[in-house]
Design an enzyme around this catalytic site. Structure first.
Site, short mmCIF file in Angstrom:
data_model
loop_
_atom_site.label_atom_id
_atom_site.label_comp_id
_atom_site.label_asym_id
_atom_site.label_seq_id
_atom_site.Cartn_x
_atom_site.Cartn_y
_atom_site.Cartn_z
N SER A 243 -11.43 1.72 -20.60
CA SER A 243 -12.76 1.92 -20.03
C SER A 243 -12.75 3.15 -19.11
CB SER A 243 -13.21 0.64 -19.32
OG SER A 243 -14.59 0.69 -19.04
N HIS B 110 -16.42 0.76 -25.04
CA HIS B 110 -17.14 -0.51 -25.28
C HIS B 110 -18.30 -0.28 -26.25
CE1 HIS B 110 -14.71 -1.76 -21.95
NE2 HIS B 110 -15.40 -1.06 -21.07
#
Length: 244
Positions: free
Chosen positions: A135, A171
């Protein structure tokens, strides 16, 4: 034991989750792959950085618990409220793998720059220490990406370290805003062309060239995102190898 060339493993992949709550974790296939990239399959040294969430002790402790009893020798570098290691450069250069946890990529890069950690990490990357993360720990190595660092609505982030001259979307399949926001930011020129990963997938860069896309299970993919002259964005799914 270090990588043969400067290597970055930028992912939307995480630890394996146990059955005793969100902090019940075990090393994932992505961590073992990072050790393989570092040519350090036996007792790989991994240093975890958690500045993107302000170095919370509970999270650092969960990572120590995750690596306990595994082949990995874990350490951590915290910068809140002050560095826990006196000679940061020596410690970072002694690692096989740097793993950067998720959170606020804007805060992460800002804090690193204040402490000069960006320069130390760059030296280590060039020396063969594998840079990796999830991330925020994926976006940070790139020119920028989409982020929730500034609030619930995703915005463009353009202050990444820029070692990889691409945009990065994380994501990609797991959060509703991610795919359209990356297309919007590339279309309007806020971000340049780049790559994105579904949850569970990771991008392997040798130097600054994308060498491979991997995933910790069947299904997740990596993507190439390119802006055409008319502003439209072409998304191409990339061949993705499932890790053992």
């Amino acid at each position: 034991m270090t990588a043969d060339v400067p290597t970055i493993l930028a992912t939307s992949a995480f630890f394996r989750r146990g059955s005793h709550g969100p902090m019940s974790l075990r090393p994932g296939a992505i961590h073992y792959f990072a050790a393989e990239l570092a040519n350090a399959r036996k007792a790989p040294k991994i240093c975890v950085l958690t500045q993107a969430t302000g170095d919370p002790e509970s999270r650092i402790g969960a990572f120590y618990a995750a690596f306990a009893g595994s082949e990995f020798t874990m350490s951590h570098l915290q910068l809140f409220p002050m560095p826990n290691i006196e000679d940061i450069r020596a410690h970072i250069l002694a690692q096989d793998i740097i793993w950067v946890d998720g959170g606020s990529v804007a805060n992460l890069c800002a804090v690193w720059r204040v402490h000069g950690l960006d320069e130390i990490l760059h030296e280590a990357w060039q020396a063969g220490v594998v840079m990796s993360g999830v991330s925020a720990g994926s976006i940070c190595w790139h020119a920028g990406g989409s982020t929730d660092s500034y609030g619930l609505e995703l915005r463009g982030f353009t202050e990444g370290l820029g070692w990889l001259p691409y945009s990065n979307g994380v994501h990609y399949d797991a959060e509703e805003q991610r795919r359209p926001k990356m297309h919007e930011l590339i279309s309007d020129g806020t971000l340049g062309d780049g790559y994105a990963t579904d949850d569970g997938a990771g991008l392997v860069y040798r130097g600054t060239t994308l060498a491979e896309v991997v995933a910790d299970r069947e299904g997740p993919l990596g993507y190439e995102l390119r802006r055409a002259a008319d502003g439209s964005v072409t998304e191409t799914a990339l061949p993705t190898r499932v890790l053992p």
